[in-house]
Design a protein around this motif. Structure first.
Motif, PDB file in Angstrom:
ATOM      1  N   LYS A   1       0.816  -1.211   0.000  1.00 20.03           N
ATOM      2  CA  LYS A   1       0.000   0.000   0.000  1.00 20.03           C
ATOM      3  C   LYS A   1       0.853   1.266   0.000  1.00 20.03           C
ATOM      4  O   LYS A   1       1.984   1.263   0.447  1.00 20.03           O
ATOM      5  CB  LYS A   1      -0.902   0.031   1.236  1.00 20.03           C
ATOM      6  N   ARG A   2       0.229   2.346  -0.497  1.00 20.31           N
ATOM      7  CA  ARG A   2       0.807   3.697  -0.411  1.00 20.31           C
ATOM      8  C   ARG A   2      -0.246   4.589   0.241  1.00 20.31           C
ATOM      9  O   ARG A   2      -1.437   4.412   0.014  1.00 20.31           O
ATOM     10  CB  ARG A   2       1.103   4.256  -1.802  1.00 20.31           C
ATOM     11  N   ILE A   3       0.210   5.569   1.022  1.00 20.87           N
ATOM     12  CA  ILE A   3      -0.712   6.509   1.644  1.00 20.87           C
ATOM     13  C   ILE A   3      -0.335   7.915   1.189  1.00 20.87           C
ATOM     14  O   ILE A   3       0.830   8.311   1.268  1.00 20.87           O
ATOM     15  CB  ILE A   3      -0.678   6.400   3.179  1.00 20.87           C
ATOM     16  N   TYR A   4      -1.346   8.656   0.700  1.00 22.53           N
ATOM     17  CA  TYR A   4      -1.141   9.993   0.164  1.00 22.53           C
ATOM     18  C   TYR A   4      -1.907  11.040   0.965  1.00 22.53           C
ATOM     19  O   TYR A   4      -3.008  10.765   1.446  1.00 22.53           O
ATOM     20  CB  TYR A   4      -1.644  10.080  -1.288  1.00 22.53           C
ATOM     21  N   GLU A   5      -1.329  12.231   1.074  1.00 20.56           N
ATOM     22  CA  GLU A   5      -2.044  13.378   1.626  1.00 20.56           C
ATOM     23  C   GLU A   5      -3.137  13.771   0.659  1.00 20.56           C
ATOM     24  O   GLU A   5      -3.117  13.400  -0.512  1.00 20.56           O
ATOM     25  CB  GLU A   5      -1.097  14.575   1.773  1.00 20.56           C
ATOM     26  N   MET A   6      -4.087  14.550   1.170  1.00 24.52           N
ATOM     27  CA  MET A   6      -5.080  15.189   0.309  1.00 24.52           C
ATOM     28  C   MET A   6      -5.409  16.547   0.888  1.00 24.52           C
ATOM     29  O   MET A   6      -4.794  16.956   1.871  1.00 24.52           O
ATOM     30  CB  MET A   6      -6.301  14.304   0.114  1.00 24.52           C
ATOM     31  N   GLY A   7      -6.345  17.263   0.321  1.00 25.05           N
ATOM     32  CA  GLY A   7      -6.644  18.619   0.759  1.00 25.05           C
ATOM     33  C   GLY A   7      -7.058  18.735   2.217  1.00 25.05           C
ATOM     34  O   GLY A   7      -6.726  19.706   2.882  1.00 25.05           O
ATOM     35  N   ASP A   8      -7.766  17.758   2.741  1.00 30.31           N
ATOM     36  CA  ASP A   8      -8.237  17.768   4.127  1.00 30.31           C
ATOM     37  C   ASP A   8      -7.162  17.159   5.024  1.00 30.31           C
ATOM     38  O   ASP A   8      -6.775  16.013   4.829  1.00 30.31           O
ATOM     39  CB  ASP A   8      -9.533  16.963   4.223  1.00 30.31           C
TER      40      ASP A   8
ATOM     41  N   ASP B   1      -7.330  15.915   7.867  1.00 28.26           N
ATOM     42  CA  ASP B   1      -7.823  14.788   8.665  1.00 28.26           C
ATOM     43  C   ASP B   1      -8.018  13.521   7.847  1.00 28.26           C
ATOM     44  O   ASP B   1      -8.332  12.472   8.396  1.00 28.26           O
ATOM     45  CB  ASP B   1      -9.143  15.159   9.342  1.00 28.26           C
ATOM     46  N   LEU B   2      -7.868  13.612   6.516  1.00 27.26           N
ATOM     47  CA  LEU B   2      -8.120  12.468   5.636  1.00 27.26           C
ATOM     48  C   LEU B   2      -6.883  12.146   4.798  1.00 27.26           C
ATOM     49  O   LEU B   2      -6.000  12.979   4.611  1.00 27.26           O
ATOM     50  CB  LEU B   2      -9.303  12.754   4.708  1.00 27.26           C
ATOM     51  N   ALA B   3      -6.850  10.917   4.286  1.00 26.66           N
ATOM     52  CA  ALA B   3      -5.766  10.480   3.402  1.00 26.66           C
ATOM     53  C   ALA B   3      -6.333   9.488   2.396  1.00 26.66           C
ATOM     54  O   ALA B   3      -7.424   8.939   2.591  1.00 26.66           O
ATOM     55  CB  ALA B   3      -4.646   9.831   4.206  1.00 26.66           C
ATOM     56  N   ILE B   4      -5.588   9.245   1.347  1.00 29.24           N
ATOM     57  CA  ILE B   4      -5.952   8.222   0.361  1.00 29.24           C
ATOM     58  C   ILE B   4      -5.013   7.050   0.546  1.00 29.24           C
ATOM     59  O   ILE B   4      -3.792   7.204   0.502  1.00 29.24           O
ATOM     60  CB  ILE B   4      -5.871   8.765  -1.074  1.00 29.24           C
TER      61      ILE B   4
ATOM     62  N   VAL C   1     -14.895   3.668  -0.141  1.00 29.65           N
ATOM     63  CA  VAL C   1     -14.132   3.166  -1.294  1.00 29.65           C
ATOM     64  C   VAL C   1     -14.165   4.249  -2.370  1.00 29.65           C
ATOM     65  O   VAL C   1     -15.232   4.767  -2.710  1.00 29.65           O
ATOM     66  CB  VAL C   1     -14.748   1.852  -1.835  1.00 29.65           C
ATOM     67  N   LEU C   2     -12.992   4.597  -2.898  1.00 31.01           N
ATOM     68  CA  LEU C   2     -12.907   5.597  -3.964  1.00 31.01           C
ATOM     69  C   LEU C   2     -12.826   4.964  -5.349  1.00 31.01           C
ATOM     70  O   LEU C   2     -13.339   5.511  -6.314  1.00 31.01           O
ATOM     71  CB  LEU C   2     -11.683   6.494  -3.754  1.00 31.01           C
ATOM     72  N   SER C   3     -12.119   3.838  -5.444  1.00 33.40           N
ATOM     73  CA  SER C   3     -11.929   3.174  -6.738  1.00 33.40           C
ATOM     74  C   SER C   3     -11.548   1.719  -6.471  1.00 33.40           C
ATOM     75  O   SER C   3     -11.548   1.274  -5.329  1.00 33.40           O
ATOM     76  CB  SER C   3     -10.825   3.863  -7.550  1.00 33.40           C
ATOM     77  N   GLN C   4     -11.172   0.993  -7.505  1.00 30.75           N
ATOM     78  CA  GLN C   4     -10.767  -0.403  -7.345  1.00 30.75           C
ATOM     79  C   GLN C   4      -9.445  -0.545  -6.611  1.00 30.75           C
ATOM     80  O   GLN C   4      -9.088  -1.636  -6.180  1.00 30.75           O
ATOM     81  CB  GLN C   4     -10.672  -1.088  -8.702  1.00 30.75           C
ATOM     82  N   THR C   5      -8.708   0.558  -6.463  1.00 30.49           N
ATOM     83  CA  THR C   5      -7.413   0.488  -5.776  1.00 30.49           C
ATOM     84  C   THR C   5      -7.267   1.487  -4.635  1.00 30.49           C
ATOM     85  O   THR C   5      -6.216   1.532  -4.001  1.00 30.49           O
ATOM     86  CB  THR C   5      -6.254   0.719  -6.776  1.00 30.49           C
ATOM     87  N   GLU C   6      -8.300   2.305  -4.370  1.00 30.83           N
ATOM     88  CA  GLU C   6      -8.139   3.369  -3.377  1.00 30.83           C
ATOM     89  C   GLU C   6      -9.273   3.418  -2.358  1.00 30.83           C
ATOM     90  O   GLU C   6     -10.444   3.245  -2.710  1.00 30.83           O
ATOM     91  CB  GLU C   6      -8.070   4.733  -4.058  1.00 30.83           C
ATOM     92  N   LEU C   7      -8.886   3.689  -1.099  1.00 33.59           N
ATOM     93  CA  LEU C   7      -9.828   3.936  -0.020  1.00 33.59           C
ATOM     94  C   LEU C   7      -9.592   5.340   0.514  1.00 33.59           C
ATOM     95  O   LEU C   7      -8.450   5.808   0.570  1.00 33.59           O
ATOM     96  CB  LEU C   7      -9.611   2.970   1.153  1.00 33.59           C
ATOM     97  N   LEU C   8     -10.661   6.009   0.924  1.00 35.43           N
ATOM     98  CA  LEU C   8     -10.552   7.248   1.668  1.00 35.43           C
ATOM     99  C   LEU C   8     -10.536   6.868   3.143  1.00 35.43           C
ATOM    100  O   LEU C   8     -11.410   6.125   3.602  1.00 35.43           O
ATOM    101  CB  LEU C   8     -11.744   8.165   1.371  1.00 35.43           C
TER     102      LEU C   8
END
Length: 79
Positions: free
Chosen positions: A13-20, A22-25, A57-64
């Motif tokens: 897995k990889r974890i990415y920042e996002m605009g919020d 408190d959240l990550a992808i 679930v965001l996509s077949q490979t990503e979770l919020l």
């Protein structure tokens, strides 16, 4: 939702920042049934009152997910 800077990368897995802040992808590196199994497990735990980091679930490979402090250990389950 837009991915930001890579926070951490592991074997699966990889974890990415996002605009919020408190959240990550959380991205599964290889598309597998692991994402669907994880999402279902998180939903069951939440329905029983056990908090998790799962949002949706965001996509077949990503979770919020909610950003949390990571515990430094690994659990491996085999048949």
């Amino acid at each position: 939702m837009t991915r930001g800077k890579l926070i951490v990368e592991g074997k699966t897995k990889r974890i990415y920042e996002m605009g919020d802040p408190d959240l990550a992808i959380l991205e599964f590196i290889r598309p597998t049934s692991g994402l669907q199994i994880s999402a279902k497990l998180f939903q069951v735990l939440e329905s029983k009152g056990v908090g998790t980091h799962f949002e949706k679930v965001l996509s077949q490979t990503e979770l919020l997910v909610r950003r949390l402090t990571m515990l430094p250990f690994t659990v491996t389950i085999r048949n």
